[in-house]
Motif scaffolding. Structure first.
Motif, PDB file in Angstrom:
ATOM      1  N   TYR A 194      72.597  -1.507  26.258  1.00 31.52           N
ATOM      2  CA  TYR A 194      72.564  -0.113  25.811  1.00 31.52           C
ATOM      3  C   TYR A 194      72.641  -0.028  24.282  1.00 31.52           C
ATOM      4  O   TYR A 194      71.838   0.649  23.648  1.00 31.52           O
ATOM      5  N   ARG A 195      73.589  -0.723  23.691  1.00 34.59           N
ATOM      6  CA  ARG A 195      73.768  -0.668  22.229  1.00 34.59           C
ATOM      7  C   ARG A 195      72.586  -1.262  21.471  1.00 34.59           C
ATOM      8  O   ARG A 195      72.329  -0.875  20.334  1.00 34.59           O
ATOM      9  N   ASP A 196      71.875  -2.204  22.108  1.00 35.07           N
ATOM     10  CA  ASP A 196      70.681  -2.791  21.486  1.00 35.07           C
ATOM     11  C   ASP A 196      69.439  -1.927  21.701  1.00 35.07           C
ATOM     12  O   ASP A 196      68.324  -2.377  21.432  1.00 35.07           O
ATOM     13  N   ASN A 197      69.649  -0.724  22.207  1.00 29.38           N
ATOM     14  CA  ASN A 197      68.550   0.234  22.437  1.00 29.38           C
ATOM     15  C   ASN A 197      67.486  -0.307  23.385  1.00 29.38           C
ATOM     16  O   ASN A 197      66.295  -0.093  23.185  1.00 29.38           O
ATOM     17  N   ARG A 198      67.909  -0.991  24.424  1.00 32.59           N
ATOM     18  CA  ARG A 198      66.972  -1.543  25.400  1.00 32.59           C
ATOM     19  C   ARG A 198      66.627  -0.557  26.513  1.00 32.59           C
ATOM     20  O   ARG A 198      65.764  -0.825  27.330  1.00 32.59           O
ATOM     21  N   VAL A 199      67.303   0.592  26.552  1.00 32.40           N
ATOM     22  CA  VAL A 199      66.969   1.629  27.531  1.00 32.40           C
ATOM     23  C   VAL A 199      65.808   2.434  26.947  1.00 32.40           C
ATOM     24  O   VAL A 199      65.973   3.213  26.020  1.00 32.40           O
ATOM     25  N   ASP A 214      64.537  -6.157  29.551  1.00 34.63           N
ATOM     26  CA  ASP A 214      65.364  -7.300  29.914  1.00 34.63           C
ATOM     27  C   ASP A 214      65.543  -8.190  28.690  1.00 34.63           C
ATOM     28  O   ASP A 214      64.572  -8.547  28.023  1.00 34.63           O
ATOM     29  N   GLU A 215      66.786  -8.529  28.391  1.00 30.43           N
ATOM     30  CA  GLU A 215      67.099  -9.306  27.197  1.00 30.43           C
ATOM     31  C   GLU A 215      66.488 -10.699  27.227  1.00 30.43           C
ATOM     32  O   GLU A 215      65.968 -11.181  26.216  1.00 30.43           O
ATOM     33  N   GLU A 216      66.511 -11.348  28.376  1.00 32.56           N
ATOM     34  CA  GLU A 216      66.015 -12.718  28.472  1.00 32.56           C
ATOM     35  C   GLU A 216      64.492 -12.785  28.545  1.00 32.56           C
ATOM     36  O   GLU A 216      63.864 -13.575  27.853  1.00 32.56           O
ATOM     37  N   ARG A 217      63.902 -11.951  29.400  1.00 33.59           N
ATOM     38  CA  ARG A 217      62.447 -11.985  29.591  1.00 33.59           C
ATOM     39  C   ARG A 217      61.696 -11.152  28.569  1.00 33.59           C
ATOM     40  O   ARG A 217      60.488 -11.287  28.443  1.00 33.59           O
ATOM     41  N   GLU A 218      62.412 -10.261  27.881  1.00 31.62           N
ATOM     42  CA  GLU A 218      61.819  -9.331  26.921  1.00 31.62           C
ATOM     43  C   GLU A 218      60.686  -8.532  27.551  1.00 31.62           C
ATOM     44  O   GLU A 218      59.656  -8.282  26.943  1.00 31.62           O
ATOM     45  N   GLU A 219      60.899  -8.162  28.815  1.00 24.79           N
ATOM     46  CA  GLU A 219      59.973  -7.320  29.570  1.00 24.79           C
ATOM     47  C   GLU A 219      60.731  -6.104  30.066  1.00 24.79           C
ATOM     48  O   GLU A 219      61.936  -6.149  30.277  1.00 24.79           O
ATOM     49  N   ILE A 220      59.996  -5.023  30.272  1.00 25.24           N
ATOM     50  CA  ILE A 220      60.593  -3.805  30.811  1.00 25.24           C
ATOM     51  C   ILE A 220      60.743  -3.946  32.325  1.00 25.24           C
ATOM     52  O   ILE A 220      59.808  -4.362  33.013  1.00 25.24           O
ATOM     53  N   VAL A 221      61.927  -3.618  32.827  1.00 24.54           N
ATOM     54  CA  VAL A 221      62.146  -3.547  34.264  1.00 24.54           C
ATOM     55  C   VAL A 221      62.425  -2.088  34.623  1.00 24.54           C
ATOM     56  O   VAL A 221      63.083  -1.374  33.874  1.00 24.54           O
ATOM     57  N   ALA A 222      61.880  -1.660  35.739  1.00 25.35           N
ATOM     58  CA  ALA A 222      62.097  -0.293  36.221  1.00 25.35           C
ATOM     59  C   ALA A 222      63.242  -0.307  37.224  1.00 25.35           C
ATOM     60  O   ALA A 222      63.392  -1.258  37.994  1.00 25.35           O
ATOM     61  N   LEU A 223      64.028   0.762  37.211  1.00 19.02           N
ATOM     62  CA  LEU A 223      65.116   0.854  38.175  1.00 19.02           C
ATOM     63  C   LEU A 223      65.324   2.294  38.596  1.00 19.02           C
ATOM     64  O   LEU A 223      64.892   3.227  37.922  1.00 19.02           O
ATOM     65  N   GLU A 224      65.961   2.418  39.746  1.00 21.79           N
ATOM     66  CA  GLU A 224      66.312   3.731  40.284  1.00 21.79           C
ATOM     67  C   GLU A 224      67.724   3.645  40.836  1.00 21.79           C
ATOM     68  O   GLU A 224      68.049   2.730  41.586  1.00 21.79           O
ATOM     69  N   LEU A 225      68.546   4.609  40.451  1.00 21.83           N
ATOM     70  CA  LEU A 225      69.921   4.681  40.923  1.00 21.83           C
ATOM     71  C   LEU A 225      70.099   5.924  41.773  1.00 21.83           C
ATOM     72  O   LEU A 225      69.536   6.981  41.472  1.00 21.83           O
ATOM     73  N   SER A 226      70.874   5.795  42.823  1.00 17.55           N
ATOM     74  CA  SER A 226      71.207   6.931  43.684  1.00 17.55           C
ATOM     75  C   SER A 226      72.540   6.615  44.344  1.00 17.55           C
ATOM     76  O   SER A 226      73.142   5.570  44.096  1.00 17.55           O
ATOM     77  N   TYR A 227      73.005   7.536  45.179  1.00 18.26           N
ATOM     78  CA  TYR A 227      74.236   7.325  45.937  1.00 18.26           C
ATOM     79  C   TYR A 227      73.915   7.396  47.419  1.00 18.26           C
ATOM     80  O   TYR A 227      73.103   8.218  47.846  1.00 18.26           O
ATOM     81  N   ASP A 228      74.549   6.525  48.210  1.00 19.65           N
ATOM     82  CA  ASP A 228      74.362   6.590  49.653  1.00 19.65           C
ATOM     83  C   ASP A 228      75.262   7.673  50.232  1.00 19.65           C
ATOM     84  O   ASP A 228      75.991   8.355  49.500  1.00 19.65           O
ATOM     85  N   GLY A 229      75.227   7.848  51.532  1.00 18.19           N
ATOM     86  CA  GLY A 229      75.996   8.890  52.198  1.00 18.19           C
ATOM     87  C   GLY A 229      77.501   8.757  52.058  1.00 18.19           C
ATOM     88  O   GLY A 229      78.238   9.726  52.219  1.00 18.19           O
ATOM     89  N   ASP A 230      77.972   7.546  51.726  1.00 19.73           N
ATOM     90  CA  ASP A 230      79.404   7.317  51.537  1.00 19.73           C
ATOM     91  C   ASP A 230      79.833   7.434  50.078  1.00 19.73           C
ATOM     92  O   ASP A 230      80.989   7.187  49.750  1.00 19.73           O
ATOM     93  N   GLY A 231      78.888   7.770  49.194  1.00 22.30           N
ATOM     94  CA  GLY A 231      79.211   7.904  47.775  1.00 22.30           C
ATOM     95  C   GLY A 231      79.151   6.621  46.987  1.00 22.30           C
ATOM     96  O   GLY A 231      79.605   6.557  45.853  1.00 22.30           O
ATOM     97  N   ASN A 232      78.574   5.571  47.592  1.00 22.33           N
ATOM     98  CA  ASN A 232      78.429   4.294  46.903  1.00 22.33           C
ATOM     99  C   ASN A 232      77.142   4.277  46.090  1.00 22.33           C
ATOM    100  O   ASN A 232      76.099   4.745  46.551  1.00 22.33           O
ATOM    101  N   LEU A 233      77.221   3.719  44.902  1.00 22.87           N
ATOM    102  CA  LEU A 233      76.052   3.614  44.040  1.00 22.87           C
ATOM    103  C   LEU A 233      75.068   2.604  44.617  1.00 22.87           C
ATOM    104  O   LEU A 233      75.448   1.510  45.013  1.00 22.87           O
ATOM    105  N   VAL A 234      73.800   2.994  44.667  1.00 21.63           N
ATOM    106  CA  VAL A 234      72.720   2.125  45.131  1.00 21.63           C
ATOM    107  C   VAL A 234      71.791   1.903  43.941  1.00 21.63           C
ATOM    108  O   VAL A 234      71.323   2.865  43.329  1.00 21.63           O
ATOM    109  N   CYS A 235      71.548   0.644  43.623  1.00 21.44           N
ATOM    110  CA  CYS A 235      70.739   0.281  42.450  1.00 21.44           C
ATOM    111  C   CYS A 235      69.513  -0.498  42.906  1.00 21.44           C
ATOM    112  O   CYS A 235      69.641  -1.597  43.437  1.00 21.44           O
ATOM    113  N   LEU A 236      68.351   0.067  42.695  1.00 15.24           N
ATOM    114  CA  LEU A 236      67.100  -0.618  43.014  1.00 15.24           C
ATOM    115  C   LEU A 236      66.430  -0.981  41.695  1.00 15.24           C
ATOM    116  O   LEU A 236      65.956  -0.107  40.967  1.00 15.24           O
TER     117      LEU A 236
END
Length: 107
Positions: free
Chosen positions: A37-42, A58-80
């Motif tokens: 975050y501090r290296d402005n990679r977002v 991505d710091e190691e690959r120097e490629e952009i990765v796409a992600l999606e965050l949501s919460y499941d029915g129990d309130g747990n974070l789901v990270c794809l």
């Protein structure tokens, strides 16, 4: 991984405080996410109400990765994420996106 949204974040369930962010992963992974975050990679951050989508360099690959965050029915974070980390464990890219979203919410 329940750091889920609480009543103080009803409008934006992805704006997490310090303790909630640190409850999501090991100290090393949180530190790496903060560095991304501090290296402005977002590169892109979009909230549609129930999903937070981001493109993070991505710091190691120097490629952009796409992600999606949501919460499941129990309130747990789901990270794809394109990096392949299991969805029940936030990767450094997901943590960087959460730091970015939380910083915007605090502004």
């Amino acid at each position: 991984m329940h750091a889920g949204p609480d009543q103080t974040h009803d409008l934006d369930p992805f704006t997490l405080d310090h303790d909630q962010l640190h409850a999501l992963a090991t100290a090393d992974r949180v530190r790496d996410g903060l560095r991304h975050y501090r290296d402005n990679r977002v590169a892109e951050l979009q909230l549609d109400g129930v999903h937070l989508r981001a493109d993070v360099e991505d710091e190691e690959r120097e490629e952009i990765v796409a992600l999606e965050l949501s919460y499941d029915g129990d309130g747990n974070l789901v990270c794809l994420c394109d990096c392949g980390t299991p969805p029940d464990r936030p990767c450094v890219h997901a943590l960087a996106a959460l730091f970015a979203r939380s910083a915007r919410g605090a502004a």
